[in-house]
Each structure stands twice: as structure tokens, then as C-alpha cells.
Scaffold this active site. Structure first.
Site, PDB file in Angstrom:
ATOM      1  CG  ASP A 105      -4.276  -1.939   0.365  1.00 55.06           C
ATOM      2  OD1 ASP A 105      -3.143  -2.440   0.427  1.00 55.06           O
ATOM      3  OD2 ASP A 105      -4.669  -1.052   1.137  1.00 55.06           O
TER       4      ASP A 105
ATOM      5  CB  SER B 184      -0.934  -0.056   1.220  1.00 55.58           C
ATOM      6  OG  SER B 184      -1.924   0.906   1.128  1.00 55.58           O
TER       7      SER B 184
END
Lengths: 352, 300
Positions: free
Chosen positions: A222, A44
Site C-alpha cells: 500500500d 490505495s
């Protein structure tokens, strides 16, 4: 013969949205302490920070670029509302409250007005926020050409099975019922250049907030979503271990992260954990807290925590090395004295 | 992209990082920060709903397990380090003992060396003293030998002159007196004066014998043959005689006393009345005995 990887140090940058500012402080402190970094793995926001660091000509330059970027982020938040998706969310919320028909009509009216209101089923794929400003920032601070010659960079991505199913798997994992599927790890430099930026943005594609990314006919989100219960995706240690790197610096962007060093018994892991609450307001407010109040505080906290966590290990290691050195010196001295003892005995024997 | 290649122990990295952090040390030190993080969260989640949620999801139990595992790591690391430290301390104590033993050994050696040095100094002092004594003795001996040698040469020289007739200008007794007087003032006199009583007697005996022998040849008589004293004192007659020979004898014997050295007085004062203690007839033995007594024993 030992391989270079026996001495290599890997840096793991966990995901955590705006709390990624913490990484800047961490790296500033590591730079001051003279630490070396030979490879980076990120999830991320950690993937984005890692990309900037890996594409810099030196660690010092990389830290300076990160510092500049995050100060820019503090003054101009990179996230712009994605209005069509926002309306879609309203539709979904209204669907539950006021009845389907009225809200479908509302959606239709919006679409008729030329707005891109997604169908309800697509809502979770499109995201509430546009990542265009983030794209632009990446264009400024991320250099794909330099990355080829930079440090090896690994990012975690989560192969999506559909927005709703992804969210459900995370919810089930968080509730302890069943862990989410494991994230995958991509070696950025081994991807085609056209896919590198997509892979980085995919790693940061928080469901509901950002839209997913397509790569090789698959949808990715993600990387922090995978292996939720043990933070397998959000704290991507595995690709570095697979690369043969056994000494790792692991940063966490959550209070009391349940990621466990004990899951990696063969690695020497130094964790940099928040020594005071990293949470400011909690939840999405922290995740998206790109504001001039929070970012400097996280940067400062990362710096202080690193000095404490790494400093403690350095102090102990230094003491241990000094002890060993003194023992070696003592041993050498003892051997020297043994020869002198013999010489003295021989000399005295001649005298007597 | 950076590739990881094999390195050898001689590579720079091995010199720069001789001891990379050991895993158990990192687990030990870093475990404290991990536990602190979990404990802080654990303390914060004390509300009913949070406890219920943590219990339901198992996160509370997992957090506690993590804390426990880190604590166990710390205890194990402490044990390992304590063990290593104890061994190190034992080695240090042993090394200190070795040092003390060495100090004791050096002290013993130093004591021995000091005694040896003192003994050596005493021996050297004694040796120096003895050597000095010996050298002094040798020096004395050499001087004495030299003196004896010179005295012998002098005796030979003087008697050879007498034998060669160099004293022919004197009376028979005057020749003997002149020879004895010359020897008294020369190396023989020194040898005589520096000798012991026994040595003196020996020197005088040798001297007497040689004088008697020469007188026997001059008189052509036995040593016991008594002659009239006037014969002994009578000045020679003939050519090539020194005219002032008698004056020279008078000058030489001006120290003589008519009572204590009658023989010398009679010889040096020829023509005068003979001293009462001077024999009127005497052999060459008696003449030499009297002269030797007058000349060499006058100051004893």
C-alpha cells in the site's frame, strides 16, 4: 509562453479503504461545479478510483462509473476472508498466549488437512483478506486499453522490506520516532500493460489485510505507508508537481489529516477536507466498511464538503475577478473620458 | 495518453480561464476549511490518553503548527487583499473625484453654453429686428425711387407732349393747366403727396420751372413779361384743333372755386366774368405760380 501545465488541474485521491466512497461525492460536486481535471494521482483506494476515472472517456462518464461501482460495493462487499491467513493469525495470536508448541501443532494439523496455513513468518505477507472479488470488480470497471488514451494516472506504492519491518516502520513513524521510507510513484500509462493492474492492486495492498504484489523483482505494498508522518505516500502530490502541474485538488479521507499544503509552497492547492467526522466506527472497521450504511453517507459527505470547500474558493475568486473586471472597466472608461474631456475643452475654447 | 503541450495566450484556454485561482486566494479561503478540520479533531482529542499520545508522538504539536501556519496564511492573505482593496477603493474614490470634476467641468461648460445660447438668441432677435427694419426701409426707398422714377418719366412724357404741340388745342393758360392737372392725378401727384414739405417745395419748383420754360417758348416772351390775361385765356385759332377742348377743360376743372382757385376757375370757365382774385395782367411766372397754388395747395 506559458505551458499548458500552468493551467492544468491535478486531482489527488488519498487512500482510506472504504472511505473511498467519499471520492464519488467529491467528483460529483466537482462535475457540477464545472471543474476540470487533467491528471490524477492516487494512493490505495484512491489509485483504484483514479484508474476508473482516468480510463473513462470523460469526467462525467468516469463519475457515473464510480457511482455505479460504489453502489455495487455497498450491496456486495468486495473483500472475502482469506481463511488460511485467518488461521495463521490465530496461530500467531495463540503463540503469544498459549505457548508455541500447541499452536505449531495446530498449524501442522491445518496444513495436514489441506489448508494453506502460512508459516508464521509469511503471515504478514499473505494478508487476512483475499482480493479476488476486488480483482473481479476491477475487471468489470477498469479498462486498461482505455487508460492509454485517458488522463495521466500516477499511483503511490511502498517498496516492501518485509511485512514485519514494514509494519514496524509505520508504527515507529506513527509514534513520532522515525518516519517511514518514502513511497514511490508510478506513472501507470508508462508501465507495461501486464503490470498496470498489479501496480494498482499493490497501491491498495494494505499490510496484514491484503497480500503484497511482485513487480520487477520487488515487493510492493500500500502506497499510503510511505512517508507516514507527512502523508507523503497516502496523499500523492509529488508526481503531479513533478509533471509540472501546479494547481491541485487534494482530497483527504481522514479527520484532521496532518498532510500539509505548506510543504508545497509553489503549488496552488485546494484541499477538500471532511467538515464533519468522516470516521464512523474507526480503525479497520471504517477501512473495510464496505456496507450499505456507510458508503452512501460517505458519498453524501464528500459531495457536501466539496461544495463547501470549493464553493468558498469559487465565491472569493469570483468576487475578486469581478473587482478586477470593474477596475478594468473603470480604467477603460476613464481613458475614454479623458479623450472626451479634451474634445470638450477644445470645443469650449472655440466657443469662448 | 494526454500529453501536455505548450500553449499561447491566444489559445482558447486563456480566453476561457482569464484568471485562474490565485494561490493566496485559495490559501486564504481554503485555509478556513483546513483549520476547521484540525480544530474539530483537536477538540475531539481532549481525553488524557489522546493528549498523552499526541504529545508523545508530536502529532498535537504538528497539528497546532499546521493550524498556526494556516492562520498566518489567512492573516497574510487578508493583509494582501485588504491592501489591494484599499488601493482599489482609493482608485474608486479617485475615479469618483474625477467624475465629480468632470460633472463640474460639464456644468461650467453648460453654463457658458447657456449664456452663449441666450446671448446668441438676443443677437439674432436684434439682428432680425434690424434686418426687418432695414428691409422695410429699403422697400420704402425702392418704392420711393420707383415713384420718383415714374414721376420723372411722367413729367418728361407730359412736357414732351406739350412741347410736341399735343396741347395746342388749349389756350396758353389752358395748356399749362391741363399739364399740371394731368400730373396731379398721376405718379407726380403721388410723389408730391408722399413727400415732405421740403420735397414738395422742390417738386413744385421743378414743375414750375419746366412749365415756365415751356410757356416762354409758347409765348416767345420772357418769364417776367406781363401779358393781358385775356391773351392767356384766349382759345387758339387754326386747323387741326380739338373742337371740344374747352369743354374738356371745363370738365377737368369742375372742382374749381372762384375764390380759392381763381386761376383754374378762370381757365375752365373761359368767356365768363374773371374772378376778382384773378390778375388782369400777369407774367408766365405769375400764371404758373397761381395755377400751381390752385392745383397742388388746394387741399393742404
Amino acid at each position: 509562453m506559458k505551458s499548458q501545465s500552468d493551467f492544468a488541474v491535478g486531482l489527488v485521491l488519498s487512500g482510506g479503504g472504504a472511505k473511498g466512497a467519499y471520492h464519488v461525492g467529491v467528483l460529483k460536486a466537482l462535475l457540477e461545479l464545472g471543474a476540470r481535471v487533467d491528471a490524477i494521482a492516487g494512493a490505495s483506494i484512491g489509485a483504484l478510483n483514479g484508474a476508473i476515472l482516468a480510463s473513462a472517456p470523460s469526467l462525467k462518464e468516469g463519475v457515473e462509473r464510480m457511482d455505479e461501482l460504489w453502489n455495487t460495493l455497498a450491496s456486495s462487499p468486495p473483500l472475502a476472508p482469506n481463511f488460511p491467513a485467518y488461521l495463521g493469525l490465530l496461530v500467531e495470536v495463540g503463540l503469544r498466549v498459549k505457548g508455541f508448541d500447541h499452536l505449531v501443532k495446530l498449524g501442522n494439523i491445518a496444513r495436514d488437512a489441506g489448508l494453506k496455513v502460512p508459516m508464521i513468518g509469511n503471515l504478514l505477507d499473505d494478508g487476512l483478506l483475499s482480493s479476488s472479488p476486488l480483482h473481479r470488480l476491477m475487471d468489470v470497471y477498469f479498462d486498461p486499453d482505455a487508460l492509454d488514451n485517458g488522463l495521466p494516472l500516477y499511483v503511490s506504492v511502498f517498496k516492501s522490506r518485509g511485512g514485519l519491518e514494514d509494519l514496524l516502520s509505520v508504527v515507529m513513524a506513527d509514534s513520532g520516532l522515525k518516519d517511514s521510507p518514502a513511497s514511490e510513484f508510478l506513472h501507470i500509462q508508462k508501465l507495461p500493460k501486464s503490470q498496470q493492474k498489479d501496480a494498482l492492486l499493490a497501491s491498495a495492498a494494505i499490510p496484514l489485510l491484503f497480500s503484497h504484489r511482485h513487480m520487477n523483482d520487488s515487493i510492493y505494498r500500500d502506497g499510503g505507508m510511505g512517508g507516514w508522518q507527512r502523508m507523503q505516500g497516502n496523499t500523492p502530490v509529488t508526481p503531479l508537481l513533478q509533471a509540472g502541474i501546479k494547481t491541485l485538488l487534494v482530497t483527504h479521507l481522514s479527520d484532521g489529516s496532518l498532510w500539509s499544503r505548506h510543504d508545497f509552497p509553489d503549488a496552488t492547492i485546494l484541499e477538500i477536507r471532511p467538515q464533519s467526522a468522516i470516521q464512523r466506527e474507526g480503525g479497520f472497521k471504517d477501512l473495510l466498511g464496505f456496507d450499505p450504511r456507510k458508503i452512501p453517507s460517505w458519498m453524501e459527505q464528500g459531495y457536501e464538503d466539496t461544495l463547501q470547500c470549493v464553493g468558498r474558493v469559487i465565491d472569493v475568486t469570483t468576487a475578486r475577478n469581478e473587482l478586477r473586471l470593474s477596475e478594468l472597466t473603470l480604467s477603460d472608461s476613464d481613458n475614454q473620458f479623458k479623450r472626451l474631456d479634451q474634445n470638450l475643452s477644445e470645443a469650449m475654447a472655440r466657443l469662448r | 495518453m494526454t500529453e501536455l503541450s505548450p500553449i499561447s495566450p491566444s489559445d482558447e484556454i486563456c480566453k476561457v480561464l482569464p484568471c485562474l485561482p490565485e494561490k493566496f486566494i485559495v490559501d486564504f479561503a481554503n485555509g478556513i476549511d483546513v483549520v476547521n478540520d484540525h480544530l474539530r479533531v483537536q477538540r475531539a482529542r481532549n481525553g488524557f490518553s489522546a493528549r498523552l499520545y499526541d504529545g508523545f508522538t508530536g502529532q498535537g504539536q504538528r497539528r497546532q503548527a499546521e493550524i498556526n501556519a494556516s492562520l498566518v496564511d489567512s492573516v497574510e492573505a487578508s493583509l494582501q487583499w485588504l491592501t489591494e482593496l484599499s488601493r482599489s477603493l482609493a482608485r474608486s474614490n479617485l475615479a469618483m473625484t474625477h467624475v465629480k470634476n468632470r460633472v463640474a467641468m460639464i456644468q461650467t461648460a453648460l453654463i457658458d453654453l447657456t449664456h452663449y445660447s441666450a446671448d446668441t438668441r438676443q443677437q439674432i432677435e436684434r439682428l432680425s429686428f434690424e434686418l426687418n427694419e432695414r428691409c422695410t426701409q429699403l422697400e420704402r426707398d425702392i418704392k420711393r425711387i420707383d415713384l420718383v422714377q415714374r414721376a420723372n418719366i411722367e413729367i418728361d412724357l407730359v412736357f414732351s407732349k406739350w412741347e410736341a404741340g399735343k396741347f395746342a388745342s388749349f389756350s396758353l393758360a389752358g395748356r399749362c393747366y391741363a399739364v399740371l392737372e394731368e400730373l396731379r392725378w398721376g405718379a407726380f401727384g403721388d410723389l408730391y403727396r408722399n413727400g415732405s414739405i421740403g420735397e414738395r417745395a422742390t417738386h413744385l419748383e421743378i414743375l414750375s420751372n419746366r412749365a415756365i420754360s415751356q410757356l416762354m417758348r409758347d409765348t416767345d416772351e420772357a418769364s417776367t413779361k406781363r401779358l393781358d390775361t385775356t391773351q392767356w385765356l384766349a382759345p387758339p385759332h387754326g386747323r387741326d384743333l380739338l373742337p371740344d377742348a374747352q369743354d374738356a377743360l371745363a370738365y377737368l376743372g369742375d372742382w374749381s372755386c372762384i375764390i380759392q382757385s381763381p386761376f383754374v376757375h378762370a381757365i375752365c370757365n373761359c368767356g365768363h366774368k374773371l374772378p376778382l382774385r384773378m390778375p388782369r395782367i400777369c407774367s408766365s411766372e405769375r400764371l404758373v405760380e397761381g395755377l400751381v397754388s390752385d392745383i397742388f395747395r388746394v387741399n393742404e
